[in-house]
Design an enzyme around this catalytic site. Structure first.
Site, PDB file in Angstrom:
ATOM      1  N   ARG A  15       0.764  -1.111  -0.188  1.00 15.88           N
ATOM      2  CA  ARG A  15       0.181  -0.123  -0.222  1.00 15.88           C
ATOM      3  C   ARG A  15       1.111   1.256  -0.152  1.00 15.88           C
ATOM      4  O   ARG A  15       2.551   1.357   0.542  1.00 15.88           O
ATOM      5  CB  ARG A  15      -0.496  -0.058   1.077  1.00 15.88           C
ATOM      6  CG  ARG A  15      -1.923  -1.312   1.419  1.00 15.88           C
ATOM      7  CD  ARG A  15      -2.221  -1.063   2.679  1.00 15.88           C
ATOM      8  NE  ARG A  15      -1.835  -1.590   3.230  1.00 15.88           N
ATOM      9  CZ  ARG A  15      -2.501  -2.146   4.476  1.00 15.88           C
ATOM     10  NH1 ARG A  15      -3.206  -1.358   5.292  1.00 15.88           N
ATOM     11  NH2 ARG A  15      -1.275  -2.409   5.346  1.00 15.88           N
ATOM     12  N   LYS A  75       1.318   2.353   7.650  1.00 12.05           N
ATOM     13  CA  LYS A  75       2.025   1.117   8.726  1.00 12.05           C
ATOM     14  C   LYS A  75       2.850   1.673   9.692  1.00 12.05           C
ATOM     15  O   LYS A  75       3.571   2.973   9.429  1.00 12.05           O
ATOM     16  CB  LYS A  75       2.485  -0.260   7.951  1.00 12.05           C
ATOM     17  CG  LYS A  75       1.530  -1.254   7.571  1.00 12.05           C
ATOM     18  CD  LYS A  75       0.737  -1.295   8.217  1.00 12.05           C
ATOM     19  CE  LYS A  75       0.868  -2.206   9.371  1.00 12.05           C
ATOM     20  NZ  LYS A  75      -0.434  -2.639  10.507  1.00 12.05           N
ATOM     21  N   TYR A  94      -1.394   4.330  10.810  1.00  9.29           N
ATOM     22  CA  TYR A  94      -1.303   3.611  11.706  1.00  9.29           C
ATOM     23  C   TYR A  94      -0.535   2.891  12.638  1.00  9.29           C
ATOM     24  O   TYR A  94       1.039   2.554  12.093  1.00  9.29           O
ATOM     25  CB  TYR A  94      -1.501   2.037  10.848  1.00  9.29           C
ATOM     26  CG  TYR A  94      -3.451   1.745  10.121  1.00  9.29           C
ATOM     27  CD1 TYR A  94      -4.631   1.824  10.830  1.00  9.29           C
ATOM     28  CD2 TYR A  94      -3.210   1.313   8.770  1.00  9.29           C
ATOM     29  CE1 TYR A  94      -5.818   1.817  10.333  1.00  9.29           C
ATOM     30  CE2 TYR A  94      -4.427   1.738   7.794  1.00  9.29           C
ATOM     31  CZ  TYR A  94      -5.590   1.821   8.554  1.00  9.29           C
ATOM     32  OH  TYR A  94      -6.552   2.018   7.849  1.00  9.29           O
ATOM     33  N   HIS A  96      -0.741   1.445  16.298  1.00  5.85           N
ATOM     34  CA  HIS A  96      -1.034  -0.247  16.906  1.00  5.85           C
ATOM     35  C   HIS A  96      -0.184   0.370  18.132  1.00  5.85           C
ATOM     36  O   HIS A  96       1.083  -0.600  18.206  1.00  5.85           O
ATOM     37  CB  HIS A  96      -1.799  -1.042  15.518  1.00  5.85           C
ATOM     38  CG  HIS A  96      -1.649  -0.890  15.146  1.00  5.85           C
ATOM     39  ND1 HIS A  96      -3.597  -1.167  16.009  1.00  5.85           N
ATOM     40  CD2 HIS A  96      -1.728  -1.121  13.962  1.00  5.85           C
ATOM     41  CE1 HIS A  96      -4.111  -1.222  14.867  1.00  5.85           C
ATOM     42  NE2 HIS A  96      -3.064  -1.014  13.534  1.00  5.85           N
ATOM     43  N   GLU A 118      -6.117   4.648  13.561  1.00  9.99           N
ATOM     44  CA  GLU A 118      -6.797   2.832  14.589  1.00  9.99           C
ATOM     45  C   GLU A 118      -8.313   4.063  15.809  1.00  9.99           C
ATOM     46  O   GLU A 118      -8.909   3.193  15.592  1.00  9.99           O
ATOM     47  CB  GLU A 118      -6.233   2.465  14.766  1.00  9.99           C
ATOM     48  CG  GLU A 118      -5.442   2.232  15.421  1.00  9.99           C
ATOM     49  CD  GLU A 118      -3.877   2.390  15.313  1.00  9.99           C
ATOM     50  OE1 GLU A 118      -2.905   2.705  16.257  1.00  9.99           O
ATOM     51  OE2 GLU A 118      -4.259   3.197  13.982  1.00  9.99           O
ATOM     52  N   ASP A 270      -2.207  -7.181  14.804  1.00 11.85           N
ATOM     53  CA  ASP A 270      -1.730  -5.903  15.204  1.00 11.85           C
ATOM     54  C   ASP A 270      -2.035  -4.996  16.666  1.00 11.85           C
ATOM     55  O   ASP A 270      -0.744  -4.056  16.812  1.00 11.85           O
ATOM     56  CB  ASP A 270      -3.056  -4.609  13.857  1.00 11.85           C
ATOM     57  CG  ASP A 270      -2.799  -4.473  12.747  1.00 11.85           C
ATOM     58  OD1 ASP A 270      -0.859  -4.754  12.504  1.00 11.85           O
ATOM     59  OD2 ASP A 270      -3.254  -4.533  11.965  1.00 11.85           O
TER      60      ASP A 270
END
Length: 362
Positions: A15, A75, A94, A96, A118, A270
């Site tokens: 991505r 990410k 993201y 996490h 998120e 994740d």
């Protein structure tokens, strides 16, 4: 505003955080967009498309990290990128953090304004930037599970849809949120015998109404989870607590009761995973066996369909990027309901309650 788009370096990641169309909109609003050479190629977006949209193509990631006020990624930064983060920089991706405490320490040390996709909330309490990837991961979980159930791939040789005269495979889905509901949709469409479990009876009511009793709905208590897992050929873990570490709901004892060659797919990896026997895997080496059961736990599952995932993600992030450019990041956070929930780190502190608790800062 200078926006930086570095190439994703996580194993198997395909991505990219902006499309050429989104670059064009950002540039039209007055932003300068730096895109690393080749960043969009895995998703089918050529450098020439970005250049035509007004982006400045940079060959080195270091140049982008050094000059950008706002870094937009897909990410979380990996360890090799920690040194590239600039003091006081804004990072939009993201994160996490509950699963990567070392990254949290780096963001705090460098006073990075870390905004996590998120944990951003919509007015109704939903998670608009997590939703599209959850939907994709949920749908992929059945494709993946069906593939690894095949005998040649280490599975028990069960066809989820069955054939006339032979019962179909059994699928247990723990969690009926976005991921779980989409996993349920694909499983039912394949003709599997589906059981879905959740603590929220409203979600179970919706599933029951939608499938008119064709899907078994159960309260997600330990006894029901144990029975469903023991009888399943494929178990999908789809439990989410926004920002927090996922609770373990499938124990090793439950896994030991499964038939050898059954498959576990943990979408919650994740956030640490919701299965006791799970550990993160990669696209390069996606599975391992434990207690005779195939385990799949790739943290960036949506990268399997990089173009679809990129378009879905950037459609969700676009309104927020536009606000950042028009109002400035800090003003946008103050004025946009739910965006403040996305702020995980600020001024050297963990400011999201769930994340702080998961990391031991609260």
């Amino acid at each position: 505003m200078i926006i930086g788009i570095p190439k994703e370096i996580k194993n198997g990641e395909t991505r990219v955080s902006v499309t050429p169309a989104l670059v064009a909109r950002c540039v039209s609003l007055g932003a300068t967009v730096l895109v690393q050479k080749g960043a969009g190629m895995p998703a089918g977006f050529a450098d020439a498309e970005y250049a035509a949209s007004g982006a400045k193509i940079e060959s080195k990631a270091r140049t982008i990290w050094k000059n950008a006020e706002l870094i937009v990624k897909v990410k979380e930064p990996l360890e090799s990128e920690y040194g590239l983060l600039q003091n006081g920089q804004t990072l939009f991706t993201y994160l996490h953090l509950a699963a990567v405490p070392d990254l949290a320490k780096v963001l705090l040390k460098k006073n990075v304004l870390g905004i996590a996709y998120e944990t951003i909330e919509a007015r109704d309490g939903s998670l608009p930037l997590l939703k599209p990837m959850s939907q994709i991961a949920g749908r992929l979980s059945l494709q993946i599970g069906a593939y690894f159930l095949q005998s040649q791939n280490g599975g028990s040789g069960v066809l989820l849809g069955g054939v006339p005269g032979v019962k179909s495979g059994a699928v247990a889905i723990v969690g009926a949120g976005n991921s779980g509901a989409h996993a349920c949709r694909i499983a039912a469409g394949m003709g599997a015998r589906v059981t879905i479990l959740d603590l929220d009876t409203r979600k179970l009511d919706m599933i029951d109404d939608l499938y008119r009793g064709a899907v078994t709905t159960l309260a997600a208590n330990p006894a029901n989870i144990e029975a469903a897992v023991a009888n399943a050929d494929l178990v999908v873990g789809a439990v989410l607590i926004p920002g927090a570490k996922a609770p373990v709901v499938v124990t090793r004892q439950m896994v030991r009761q499964m038939r050898p060659g059954s498959v576990l797919v943990d979408i919650a990896v994740d956030q640490g995973g919701c299965m006791e026997t799970i550990r993160p895997t990669s696209h390069e080496s996606p599975t391992y066996k434990r207690d005779g059961v195939v385990h799949y736990a790739v943290p960036n599952m949506p990268a399997m369909v990089g173009r679809t995932s990129t378009i879905a993600l950037t459609q969700a992030t676009e309104p927020f990027l536009v606000r950042f450019i028009e109002k400035g990041v800090k003003s946008a956070i103050e004025e946009t309901q739910g965006l403040a929930k996305g702020v995980n780190t600020r001024d050297g502190k963990i400011v999201n309650t769930a994340v702080a608790k998961a990391l031991g800062y609260a």
